[in-house]
Design a protein around this motif. Structure first.
Motif, PDB file in Angstrom:
ATOM      1  N   TYR A  32      -0.049 -14.190   6.248  1.00  0.00           N
ATOM      2  CA  TYR A  32       1.222 -13.189   6.453  1.00  0.00           C
ATOM      3  C   TYR A  32       1.024 -12.047   7.625  1.00  0.00           C
ATOM      4  CZ  TYR A  32      -0.414 -10.014   3.333  1.00  0.00           C
ATOM      5  OH  TYR A  32      -1.163  -9.726   2.447  1.00  0.00           O
ATOM      6  N   GLU A  68      -5.484  -2.039   4.682  1.00  0.00           N
ATOM      7  CA  GLU A  68      -5.246  -2.549   3.590  1.00  0.00           C
ATOM      8  C   GLU A  68      -4.914  -2.658   2.224  1.00  0.00           C
ATOM      9  OE1 GLU A  68      -2.146  -4.436   4.081  1.00  0.00           O
ATOM     10  OE2 GLU A  68      -3.036  -4.908   6.584  1.00  0.00           O
ATOM     11  N   SER A  69      -5.174  -3.124   0.732  1.00  0.00           N
ATOM     12  CA  SER A  69      -5.352  -2.615  -0.383  1.00  0.00           C
ATOM     13  C   SER A  69      -6.227  -1.565  -0.741  1.00  0.00           C
ATOM     14  CB  SER A  69      -5.384  -4.284  -1.681  1.00  0.00           C
ATOM     15  OG  SER A  69      -4.094  -4.832  -1.164  1.00  0.00           O
ATOM     16  N   LYS A  72      -5.109   1.689  -1.683  1.00  0.00           N
ATOM     17  CA  LYS A  72      -4.614   1.488  -3.180  1.00  0.00           C
ATOM     18  C   LYS A  72      -5.355   2.685  -4.224  1.00  0.00           C
ATOM     19  CE  LYS A  72      -1.930  -2.253  -3.395  1.00  0.00           C
ATOM     20  NZ  LYS A  72      -2.015  -3.531  -3.142  1.00  0.00           N
ATOM     21  N   PHE A 101      -1.725 -10.122  -5.904  1.00  0.00           N
ATOM     22  CA  PHE A 101      -1.548  -8.725  -5.657  1.00  0.00           C
ATOM     23  C   PHE A 101      -0.195  -8.217  -5.539  1.00  0.00           C
ATOM     24  CE2 PHE A 101      -0.419 -10.156  -1.088  1.00  0.00           C
ATOM     25  CZ  PHE A 101      -1.075 -10.919  -0.217  1.00  0.00           C
ATOM     26  N   ASN A 120       0.057  -4.388  -5.584  1.00  0.00           N
ATOM     27  CA  ASN A 120       1.516  -3.876  -4.516  1.00  0.00           C
ATOM     28  C   ASN A 120       2.531  -2.876  -4.978  1.00  0.00           C
ATOM     29  OD1 ASN A 120      -0.154  -5.645  -3.318  1.00  0.00           O
ATOM     30  ND2 ASN A 120       2.099  -6.397  -2.099  1.00  0.00           N
ATOM     31  N   GLU A 165       3.075  -5.711   9.943  1.00  0.00           N
ATOM     32  CA  GLU A 165       3.897  -4.886   8.408  1.00  0.00           C
ATOM     33  C   GLU A 165       4.559  -5.145   8.391  1.00  0.00           C
ATOM     34  OE1 GLU A 165       1.578  -4.328   5.450  1.00  0.00           O
ATOM     35  OE2 GLU A 165      -0.750  -4.362   6.549  1.00  0.00           O
ATOM     36  N   ASN A 172       7.398  -7.050  -0.218  1.00  0.00           N
ATOM     37  CA  ASN A 172       7.553  -5.582  -0.517  1.00  0.00           C
ATOM     38  C   ASN A 172       8.546  -4.660  -0.706  1.00  0.00           C
ATOM     39  OD1 ASN A 172       4.932  -6.264  -0.849  1.00  0.00           O
ATOM     40  ND2 ASN A 172       4.152  -5.150   1.149  1.00  0.00           N
ATOM     41  N   TYR A 196       3.662   3.110   2.219  1.00  0.00           N
ATOM     42  CA  TYR A 196       2.763   2.627   1.565  1.00  0.00           C
ATOM     43  C   TYR A 196       2.199   1.329   2.646  1.00  0.00           C
ATOM     44  CZ  TYR A 196       1.110  -2.166  -0.495  1.00  0.00           C
ATOM     45  OH  TYR A 196       0.269  -3.169  -0.844  1.00  0.00           O
ATOM     46  N   TYR A 248      -8.096  -8.502  -7.979  1.00  0.00           N
ATOM     47  CA  TYR A 248      -6.236  -9.504  -8.643  1.00  0.00           C
ATOM     48  C   TYR A 248      -6.788 -10.243 -10.231  1.00  0.00           C
ATOM     49  CZ  TYR A 248      -5.035  -6.781  -4.981  1.00  0.00           C
ATOM     50  OH  TYR A 248      -4.751  -5.852  -3.647  1.00  0.00           O
ATOM     51  N   GLY A 265      -9.591  -5.639   0.071  1.00  0.00           N
ATOM     52  CA  GLY A 265      -7.254  -5.706   1.125  1.00  0.00           C
ATOM     53  C   GLY A 265      -8.557  -6.859   1.758  1.00  0.00           C
ATOM     54  N   VAL A 266      -6.782  -7.678   1.786  1.00  0.00           N
ATOM     55  CA  VAL A 266      -6.892  -8.848   2.908  1.00  0.00           C
ATOM     56  C   VAL A 266      -7.170  -8.415   4.620  1.00  0.00           C
ATOM     57  CG1 VAL A 266      -4.449  -9.387   1.333  1.00  0.00           C
ATOM     58  CG2 VAL A 266      -3.779  -8.195   2.966  1.00  0.00           C
TER      59      VAL A 266
HETATM   60  N1  GLU Z   1      -0.592  -4.553   2.800  1.00  0.00           N
HETATM   61  C1  GLU Z   1      -0.961  -5.946   2.236  1.00  0.00           C
HETATM   62  C2  GLU Z   1       0.140  -6.075   1.221  1.00  0.00           C
HETATM   63  O1  GLU Z   1       1.002  -4.801   0.762  1.00  0.00           O
HETATM   64  C3  GLU Z   1      -2.426  -5.740   1.362  1.00  0.00           C
HETATM   65  C4  GLU Z   1      -2.043  -6.863   0.039  1.00  0.00           C
HETATM   66  C5  GLU Z   1      -3.676  -6.182   0.614  1.00  0.00           C
HETATM   67  O2  GLU Z   1      -4.577  -6.539   0.471  1.00  0.00           O
HETATM   68  O3  GLU Z   1      -4.115  -7.048  -0.960  1.00  0.00           O
HETATM   69  O4  GLU Z   1       0.477  -7.380   1.030  1.00  0.00           O
END
Ligand code: GLU
Length: 320
Positions: A32, A68-69, A72, A101, A120, A165, A172, A196, A248, A265-266
């Motif tokens: 995605y 990515e995640s 966080k 997520f 997220n 992104e 998001n 973010y 998750y 992270g994705v």
């Molecule tokens: N940037 C991705 C999102 O917001 C991160 C999601 C992830 O790594 O789980 O969809």
């Protein structure tokens, strides 16, 4: 029972895990986000950092991939550094959602609450909490400086990923505005979402993530730079968040089968924290259905089970 493990044993185990897992197939790159879909699916690296600062890595440990995640985690730490763990609990929460997520449903179910800074919704909310309020450049500097402090070297923005992104983050955007509606965004909405998105687009290596993990495992002390980055108390709090929701809706399965609190992270990265013992990171782009790297999960599990180091083990283990 008391037992000890030598550093050489750990190094050999990381190498064995690498060799065992490098041939694993299955999973697909995150599709995605166009940039991630095109990353070489064969990349694979694993790295362990000890509280002494020694790092053992195998494979593509210097390849810069999208954090990515996993981002966080440091930003939750930054919010705690700036405002205290209690503010994060009160303004965001510390509960698992049990849902994907990017779930909007989770926000509605939790009575308008983003639940945890590691999904997220909570991560966008955490970006909005970062100070100084209203100043995007200073907030961005605080976010990246904190990551640099924890890794002992700087992350680098992957411009193409950030663009990719930003052009596709419709879900998001919906989350950010829904949270605004519930008074859970504490700064400008568009700015918070952009911060973010940008932090998710930072390029990081497996070696850097292992040092970040070791900094958390060592109570906020970066073993590479020998600097105390944050309070021990914050380390315990963030590890509890990682244990609760790091994978998750599959966090329970993960903890049951691996025994180590870890965040995925994705982009294909996984960061694992064994308090007082070590930090571990692995990276491989193909993901399972929940968005967690197939090979990185297998590699982390292999190291922890071979060494018998899961946090629920009753043995008292010393690394010598
Ligand atoms: N940037 C991705 C999102 O917001 C991160 C999601 C992830 O790594 O789980 O969809």
């Amino acid at each position: 029972m008391k037992r000890s493990i030598t550093k050489d044993q750990i190094k050999a185990t990381v190498e064995e895990a690498y060799n065992e897992c490098k041939g694993i197939e299955g999973g697909v790159n995150a599709h995605y986000i166009p940039y991630l879909a095109n990353v070489d699916s064969n990349l694979f690296g694993i790295s362990v950092t000890l509280p002494t600062g020694e790092t053992f890595g195998f494979g593509d440990t210097e390849y810069r991939f999208g954090i990515e995640s996993v981002s966080k985690v440091p930003t939750a730490i930054l919010a705690m550094r700036q405002l205290g763990p209690q503010a994060v609990l009160k303004q965001i929460g510390a509960d698992a959602t049990g849902l994907p997520f990017n779930s909007i449903f989770a926000i509605l179910l939790e009575n308008d609450h983003p639940s945890t800074p590691l999904v997220n919704a909570g991560a966008i909310s955490a970006c909005s909490m970062i100070t100084p309020k209203g100043d995007a450049d200073s907030k961005w500097k605080a976010i990246t400086d904190n990551i640099t402090d924890m890794c002992g070297s700087a992350p680098l923005l992957i411009d193409e990923l950030y663009k990719s992104e930003s052009e596709t983050n419709f879900n998001n955007r919906a989350i950010a505005w829904l949270l605004k509606n519930y008074n859970r965004i504490y700064d400008d909405v568009a700015m918070s979402l952009d911060l973010y998105t940008r932090q998710c687009s930072l390029g990081i290596t497996t070696s850097q993530l292992a040092v970040m993990a070791a900094t958390i495992a060592s109570g906020g002390y970066n073993p590479l730079t020998k600097r105390q980055i944050f309070d021990k108390d914050i380390s315990a709090k963030v590890t509890s968040l990682i244990a609760t929701v790091g994978f998750y809706e599959h966090t329970g399965d993960w903890l049951y089968t691996s025994g180590i609190p870890a965040k995925s992270g994705v982009g294909g990265g996984v960061l694992g924290v064994l308090p007082g013992k070590l930090g571990i990171a692995a990276f491989a782009p193909p993901l399972d259905d929940a968005g967690n790297s197939v090979k990185a999960q297998a590699a982390v599990k292999s190291v922890i089970s071979r060494l018998g180091l899961g946090i629920f083990e009753s043995d008292e283990v010393e690394i010598v």
